[in-house]
Design a protein around this motif. Structure first.
Motif, PDB file in Angstrom:
ATOM      1  N   UNK A 125      -6.048  12.902 -71.865  1.00  0.00           N
ATOM      2  CA  UNK A 125      -6.990  11.915 -72.384  1.00  0.00           C
ATOM      3  C   UNK A 125      -7.049  10.622 -71.590  1.00  0.00           C
ATOM      4  N   UNK A 126      -6.146  10.452 -70.614  1.00  0.00           N
ATOM      5  CA  UNK A 126      -6.141   9.229 -69.810  1.00  0.00           C
ATOM      6  C   UNK A 126      -7.009   9.467 -68.584  1.00  0.00           C
ATOM      7  N   UNK A 127      -8.027   8.612 -68.420  1.00  0.00           N
ATOM      8  CA  UNK A 127      -8.957   8.768 -67.307  1.00  0.00           C
ATOM      9  C   UNK A 127      -8.686   7.789 -66.173  1.00  0.00           C
ATOM     10  N   UNK A 128      -8.044   6.664 -66.492  1.00  0.00           N
ATOM     11  CA  UNK A 128      -7.815   5.626 -65.480  1.00  0.00           C
ATOM     12  C   UNK A 128      -6.544   4.864 -65.808  1.00  0.00           C
ATOM     13  N   UNK A 129      -5.790   4.547 -64.757  1.00  0.00           N
ATOM     14  CA  UNK A 129      -4.637   3.664 -64.875  1.00  0.00           C
ATOM     15  C   UNK A 129      -4.950   2.424 -64.044  1.00  0.00           C
ATOM     16  N   UNK A 130      -4.951   1.276 -64.713  1.00  0.00           N
ATOM     17  CA  UNK A 130      -5.244  -0.001 -64.057  1.00  0.00           C
ATOM     18  C   UNK A 130      -3.925  -0.723 -63.835  1.00  0.00           C
ATOM     19  N   UNK A 131      -3.601  -1.015 -62.591  1.00  0.00           N
ATOM     20  CA  UNK A 131      -2.381  -1.749 -62.271  1.00  0.00           C
ATOM     21  C   UNK A 131      -2.699  -3.238 -62.313  1.00  0.00           C
ATOM     22  N   UNK A 132      -2.248  -3.899 -63.355  1.00  0.00           N
ATOM     23  CA  UNK A 132      -2.483  -5.336 -63.538  1.00  0.00           C
ATOM     24  C   UNK A 132      -1.148  -6.065 -63.402  1.00  0.00           C
ATOM     25  N   UNK A 133      -0.542  -5.915 -62.225  1.00  0.00           N
ATOM     26  CA  UNK A 133       0.769  -6.511 -61.982  1.00  0.00           C
ATOM     27  C   UNK A 133       0.612  -7.792 -61.176  1.00  0.00           C
TER      28      UNK A 133
END
Length: 191
Positions: A125-133
């Motif tokens: 169900x996860x379509x995108x991982x956004x790295x907000x580091x």
């Protein structure tokens, strides 16, 4: 005063001033603050899904069915999540690492909940991982590590843009920010 001095941003002098201020305003400030701290210590827990702090587990964000299930935004600390939530620009889910990788401090992937993140991705169900580091050396090292770990996941990987802030003047920017802005430049769309 010694306990107050342990808080970030407070040294011995600031802690002494804060303690004296609390003592002078015992009924109006010190007792309500002590009650609030005690209540918070009893009720706030870490969300077993995303790692944020809330009075319920799973937290309100993870339980909110109106939020998008596809994107997961990875942040270092709960404060980063709160900053993004203040903008109202992201309506997906989060994953709070609780820090960054640091060989000097002995912080490895397990301490950051990376296995928990991988388990979330395997659920589907996860379509995108956004790295907000953060754009620090440790933040970038952690982002690189996560990029390597998630490369074969089949999930779209993105990161927040780096570079010139809105309202920023080039003459006042540090070299690293200016270099990031040049390397992340994009085409200008014409009407």
């Amino acid at each position: 005063m010694a306990l107050l001095a342990r808080l970030p941003g407070l040294g011995p002098r600031s802690a002494r001033r804060a303690a004296l201020h609390l003592l002078k305003r015992r009924d109006a400030l010190m007792i309500p603050l002590a009650d609030a701290i005690s209540e918070t210590a009893r009720t706030i827990k870490t969300c077993t899904v995303c790692g944020t702090l809330d009075s319920s587990d799973p937290c309100r964000i993870c339980s909110d069915e109106t939020r998008a299930h596809g994107p997961i935004c990875i942040v270092e600390q709960v404060g980063d999540l709160w900053a993004i939530e203040r903008t109202g620009s992201f309506h997906g889910r989060y994953h709070v690492l609780g820090g960054t990788l640091s060989a000097l401090e002995g912080v490895g992937p397990e301490a950051l909940g990376v296995p928990r993140l991988l388990a979330r991705l395997k659920e589907g169900g996860v379509s995108e991982v956004i790295l907000a580091l953060n754009a620090t050396l440790d933040g970038q090292t952690t982002a690189y590590y996560l990029t390597e770990v998630l490369a074969d996941s089949g999930v779209k990987l993105t990161r927040l843009a780096h570079g010139v802030p809105v309202g920023g003047e080039l003459d006042y920017l540090d070299d690293g920010t200016l270099m990031a802005a040049f390397s992340a430049r994009r085409s200008v769309e014409t009407p």
